[in-house]
Design a protein around this motif. Structure first.
Motif, PDB file in Angstrom:
ATOM      1  N   GLU A 104       1.062  -1.111  -0.166  1.00  0.00           N
ATOM      2  CA  GLU A 104       0.271   0.219   0.276  1.00  0.00           C
ATOM      3  C   GLU A 104       0.659   1.232  -0.284  1.00  0.00           C
ATOM      4  O   GLU A 104       1.775   1.157   0.694  1.00  0.00           O
ATOM      5  CB  GLU A 104      -0.980  -0.625   0.525  1.00  0.00           C
ATOM      6  N   ASN A 419      -4.815   3.605  16.669  1.00  0.00           N
ATOM      7  CA  ASN A 419      -5.009   2.394  15.431  1.00  0.00           C
ATOM      8  C   ASN A 419      -5.753   0.990  16.131  1.00  0.00           C
ATOM      9  O   ASN A 419      -5.236   0.615  15.613  1.00  0.00           O
ATOM     10  CB  ASN A 419      -3.646   2.491  16.157  1.00  0.00           C
ATOM     11  N   PHE A 421      -8.548   1.232  14.998  1.00  0.00           N
ATOM     12  CA  PHE A 421      -9.441   0.260  13.386  1.00  0.00           C
ATOM     13  C   PHE A 421      -8.176   0.752  12.231  1.00  0.00           C
ATOM     14  O   PHE A 421      -8.976   0.955  11.443  1.00  0.00           O
ATOM     15  CB  PHE A 421     -10.677   2.169  13.447  1.00  0.00           C
ATOM     16  N   ARG A 422      -7.092   0.429  12.744  1.00  0.00           N
ATOM     17  CA  ARG A 422      -6.107   0.816  11.472  1.00  0.00           C
ATOM     18  C   ARG A 422      -5.911  -0.460  11.723  1.00  0.00           C
ATOM     19  O   ARG A 422      -5.298  -1.636  12.492  1.00  0.00           O
ATOM     20  CB  ARG A 422      -4.972   1.695  12.061  1.00  0.00           C
ATOM     21  N   SER A 423      -5.773  -1.010  10.539  1.00  0.00           N
ATOM     22  CA  SER A 423      -4.488  -2.409   9.945  1.00  0.00           C
ATOM     23  C   SER A 423      -3.890  -1.998  10.393  1.00  0.00           C
ATOM     24  O   SER A 423      -3.280  -1.432  10.743  1.00  0.00           O
ATOM     25  CB  SER A 423      -4.753  -3.290   8.965  1.00  0.00           C
ATOM     26  N   THR A 424      -2.503  -3.510  10.165  1.00  0.00           N
ATOM     27  CA  THR A 424      -1.218  -3.134  10.574  1.00  0.00           C
ATOM     28  C   THR A 424       0.041  -2.686   9.460  1.00  0.00           C
ATOM     29  O   THR A 424       0.813  -1.924   9.947  1.00  0.00           O
ATOM     30  CB  THR A 424      -0.397  -5.142  11.093  1.00  0.00           C
ATOM     31  N   ASN A 425      -0.362  -2.664   8.677  1.00  0.00           N
ATOM     32  CA  ASN A 425       0.202  -1.987   7.347  1.00  0.00           C
ATOM     33  C   ASN A 425      -0.340  -0.566   7.158  1.00  0.00           C
ATOM     34  O   ASN A 425       0.479   0.501   7.146  1.00  0.00           O
ATOM     35  CB  ASN A 425      -0.169  -2.644   6.005  1.00  0.00           C
ATOM     36  N   GLN A 426      -1.450   0.083   7.693  1.00  0.00           N
ATOM     37  CA  GLN A 426      -1.803   0.894   8.310  1.00  0.00           C
ATOM     38  C   GLN A 426      -1.482   2.129   9.406  1.00  0.00           C
ATOM     39  O   GLN A 426      -1.331   3.266   9.368  1.00  0.00           O
ATOM     40  CB  GLN A 426      -3.416   1.237   7.882  1.00  0.00           C
ATOM     41  N   ARG A 427      -0.700   0.777  10.565  1.00  0.00           N
ATOM     42  CA  ARG A 427      -0.911   2.334  11.039  1.00  0.00           C
ATOM     43  C   ARG A 427       1.242   2.685  11.385  1.00  0.00           C
ATOM     44  O   ARG A 427       1.207   2.153  10.806  1.00  0.00           O
ATOM     45  CB  ARG A 427      -0.255   0.383  12.854  1.00  0.00           C
TER      46      ARG A 427
END
Length: 855
Positions: A104, A419, A421-427
């Protein structure tokens, strides 16, 4: 061929006897695969190694050929399994589509930008000044101890050279400050400071109207929160050295005086632990209270304690030199052995100072940090241009300020909520420079998590304790290893001789090394075993630290896959385990260190014996019985893995779906009888693996050797579960953010009601927007909309809980394993209360109707 060899051996034997060389120590006719043996009659014979035979052990037996063939087949199967796995891995990497390989597009700041920003943001002058002052103070302390130790060392060396009794007469100052192992100067001063801190501390709950609210016990450390974690960790690290000294005296160091008894001696050592706690209590309490008065008192006390510590450890309690009373009680030659091994130069003084480097750095940190905190407090007190927000925070207590800071956007708890509601990649990546340098595969540094003060205090104590133990184990044990080697050789010779006497009737002597297990020089294997033990312990401690964070995060979100879910019946057990966590952790660590050191020492000595002598008969005999048993089990396991992955499962084991069902049923039928024999051998290996695993994981409280069904019977694991549940209950980030937000709004509303005028227009605008009063009907409408969207919160409203009995309140509050049962109980309570409310409404309506009809 065999007859010719026999004739040759007979001729050589006769020749040896004629020449007067009638034993194997003079001549060895056997090959490299045999041992020469001589019986009481002078006849020589060859004892073959492993699977060799023949008169001079130059022929391989049928069993040896079969073991080699079986080993080659096993190696081929293992190589085939890993080769196929490597081929599939390479093929999957090549066949991966580019869409799956793309990540991403999230723009993260570069490492160089983070480093420059960190350098610009860091208080460079303050940090540099603090570091320089700590080094200067620690160096001055070590040099002062050197000057004090030098005359004592010279006196002992002079007595050693003139063959006198090796003891020294301590200065009269030692008798004036030490009375029965207690410091008569620092202890009364510490008690006086504690009383003064009690006087200036306000009570929060008990009899707040008495004495204007003053007279409360000061808290030394808030172990649950993260306030002053570094200072508390440093203080607990200093306690590690004194604690190990008291422990060694208790185990077998200092003999009890005549008439004391073992119970009284044990109680006196416990009293020493309490005295040590009182000694460092003022430091922690002063920093926690954080007032000018307490910081002044703690600073003066820290300088006094540091000076007395230097004099006491150098003049009264040196590491290697004994007083007259100690020399008379022990009557040992410890100093003689040390001088013989390290020499009479300054080596012993240098060793003592190297051991004291971490301790003096920690003491220097306390003596530097307290004055800096005092200066910062005075500067902030008389500073004119202070922001209004800081002025308002000063009117709160320390606990209130901690709670108010949670709702800030950059707090750890707020980052955790952001964090969710964020995925691991979006953190977002961490802003810590050191955390970004560590690869994520090793450890992922997270800005939304903070270890509590208790965890840091325990780990600082443990690491300094390991440093002290490693140094002392090297310095004090190595000079005695030659004596230990002689003792072990005698023990092994006696044991193996006793076994040989029961197993054979003849009295034979073996060529070369007369022992079945010749003990090599122990210096190198001992040092290797010690460092191997330290590496294993440190790795286990770091993995345990990572697991604490993982288990806490799992408990935050209600995941009970590793830690059992808390229940009302086990609340007392959780609280008790939380209290015992630190003590259990240190005790398990000590036993783990001892057991791992013994295991690694045995392995190192065995390897050293093979390297030195080329062969060890007792180990060869053990391997001769183990290898034929291990090879079939190893081959069978890898055959099962190969068949399961490539024959019996679809998509090479990526899907748990059977393939070739008929062949699988046939294979299971014959495998049923085959594994009955291999299972017996596997059970023996299971016991050995459990023993070794229990030793290696002794210091890991998150791992229970009893298994998942019996893990609650393990005291260490129960203590760890108590720590996790207690910290989850009191440090849950979502709860803290929610409570902090409500409390901040409540405080701001109080300030407005008291007509506190804001001088800063920006702050006025900011807070007036948050506390603007709303209409009563608007608030009721918002409440109704909120409860419609979150119907389960109805159970926790004050008006609803006041109508319930205590058992019903517990049913709403508990989180049991049977979630469906608990939910049904909640719904039944809700239905019962709603039906009661409807009946009351109906009765009121009927009364109104009857009154209307009468009217």
């Amino acid at each position: 061929m065999s007859s010719v060899n026999t004739l040759i051996v007979t001729i050589l034997s006769l020749t040896v006897v004629v020449d007067g060389l009638s034993n194997c120590s003079k001549y060895n006719p056997c090959s490299q695969y045999g041992y020469c043996r001589t019986d009481s009659n002078g006849n020589m014979s060859c004892e073959c190694k492993f699977w060799w035979a023949g008169t001079i052990c130059d022929e391989q037996t049928t069993s040896g050929k079969q073991v080699i063939a079986f080993g080659c087949i096993s190696a081929f199967v293992i190589a085939l399994y890993y080769g196929l796995g490597l081929v599939r891995y390479i093929r999957n990497r090549k066949n991966k589509s580019k869409e799956n390989q793309k990540k991403e597009n999230i723009e993260y700041p570069k490492l160089l930008d983070v480093a420059l920003k960190t350098v610009r943001r860091a208080p460079r002058l303050s940090l540099f000044l603090t570091t320089v002052l700590i080094i200067i103070v620690a160096t001055a302390g070590l040099l002062g101890k050197w000057k004090i130790l030098q005359p004592i060392h010279d006196e002992i060396v002079n007595k050693y050279q003139t063959k006198q009794s090796l003891y020294y007469i301590p200065n009269s100052f030692c008798n004036s400050i030490i009375f029965d192992q207690f410091n008569v100067i620092t202890f009364p001063v510490a008690c006086l400071l504690i009383i003064m801190f009690i006087i200036v501390t306000k009570r929060t709950s008990l009899m707040r109207d008495k004495c204007h609210g003053y007279g409360g016990l000061p808290i030394p450390v808030d172990f649950i929160s993260g306030v002053d974690r570094k200072f508390a960790a440093v203080v607990f690290a200093i306690c590690a050295d004194e604690l190990i000294t008291i422990f060694l005296e208790l185990v077998g160091g200092r003999a009890s005086r005549e008439g004391e008894g073992i119970i009284l001696t044990y109680l006196l050592h416990l009293l020493q632990v309490f005295v040590m706690g009182f000694r460092y209590y003022p430091f922690l309490a002063a920093v926690y209270i954080n007032s000018i008065f307490t910081l002044i008192c703690a600073t003066l006390y820290a300088w006094l304690d540091y000076s007395i510590t230097i004099v006491k450890q150098g003049m009264c309690e040196p590491d290697f030199y004994s007083t007259y009373d100690q020399y008379r009680v022990k009557n040992s030659t410890t100093v003689d052995v040390m001088f013989l091994y390290y020499g009479t130069g300054p080596a012993l003084i240098a060793i003592q100072l190297c051991t004291d480097i971490p301790r003096y750095l920690c003491l220097a940190y306390i003596n530097v940090k307290l004055p800096l905190l005092l200066i910062d407090k005075i500067y902030f007190k008389f500073k004119g241009n202070v922001s209004l927000e800081k002025k308002l925070l000063l009117k709160l207590t320390l606990e209130q300020r901690i709670l108010a800071r949670v709702s800030r956007p950059n707090s750890v708890e707020m980052l955790y909520v952001q964090n969710l509601f964020r995925s691991t990649n979006q953190r977002p990546h961490t802003k810590n420079l050191f955390g970004r340098l560590i690869p994520k595969k090793i450890y992922e540094w997270r800005d939304d998590f903070l270890y509590s003060s208790r965890v840091l205090c325990v780990y600082s104590s443990i690491f300094l304790l390991l440093y002290f133990v490693a140094i002392q184990a090297c310095v004090r044990v190595i000079p005695y290893l030659s004596l230990v080697q002689t003792f072990l050789q005698r023990v092994f010779d006696a044991v193996t001789g006793l076994i040989a006497a029961f197993s054979t009737n003849d009295n034979t002597e073996v060529n070369g090394n007369t022992s079945n297990f010749p003990v090599p020089s122990l210096v190198r294997p001992y040092i290797i075993a010690l460092f191997l033990t330290l590496i294993i312990i440190i790795i286990q401690l770091l993995v345990f630290l990572v697991n604490i964070r993982r288990n806490l995060l799992q408990t935050y979100r209600g995941d009970d896959s590793e830690i059992p879910r808390r229940q009302r019946l086990h609340y007392i057990s959780c609280s008790s385990g939380n209290i015992h966590f630190a003590g259990y952790f240190i005790g398990y660590l000590i036993w783990g260190f001892i057991l791992i050191a013994l295991l690694s020492t045995i392995i190192s000595i065995s390897i050293e014996a093979f390297i030195t002598y080329g062969s060890v008969r007792i180990i060869e005999k053990i391997l001769k019985y183990i290898i034929p048993v291990v090879l079939p089990i190893l081959l069978k396991q890898y055959i099962n893995i190969l068949l399961a992955q490539y024959v019996f499962l679809q998509h090479y084991g990526e899907v748990l779906a059977l393939n070739n069902r008929r062949i699988l049923m046939i294979f299971i039928y014959f495998n049923f009888f085959l594994d009955a024999f291999l299972g017996f051998v596997s059970s023996i290996f299971r016991l050995i693996q459990s023993l070794i695993g229990g030793i290696l994981y002794m210091c890991r409280l998150d791992y229970s050797p009893l298994g998942r069904k019996l893990e609650t019977l393990d005291g260490g694991f129960s203590a760890y579960c108590g720590l996790i549940h207690t910290e989850c209950t009191h440090r849950h980030p979502v709860m803290l953010v929610f409570v902090s937000h409500l409390y901040t709004q409540y405080i701001m509303r109080q300030w407005v009601n008291k007509k506190i005028f804001f001088t800063d227009l920006s702050i006025e605008k900011k807070y007036r927007i948050q506390i603007r009063p709303s209409s009563r009907y608007i608030r009721k409408w918002k409440l109704g909309a909120f409860l419609i969207r979150n119907p389960m919160l109805v159970f926790y409203r004050k008006a609803f809980l006041n109508q319930l009995h205590i058992e019903e309140v517990r049913a709403l509050n508990d989180i049991d394993d049977d979630g469906e049962k608990n939910m049904k109980q909640r719904l039944s309570i809700y239905t019962r209360r709603m039906s009661a409310a409807q009946l009351s409404i109906a009765s009121d309506n009927s009364i109104k109707d009857s009154k209307t009809e009468r009217f």
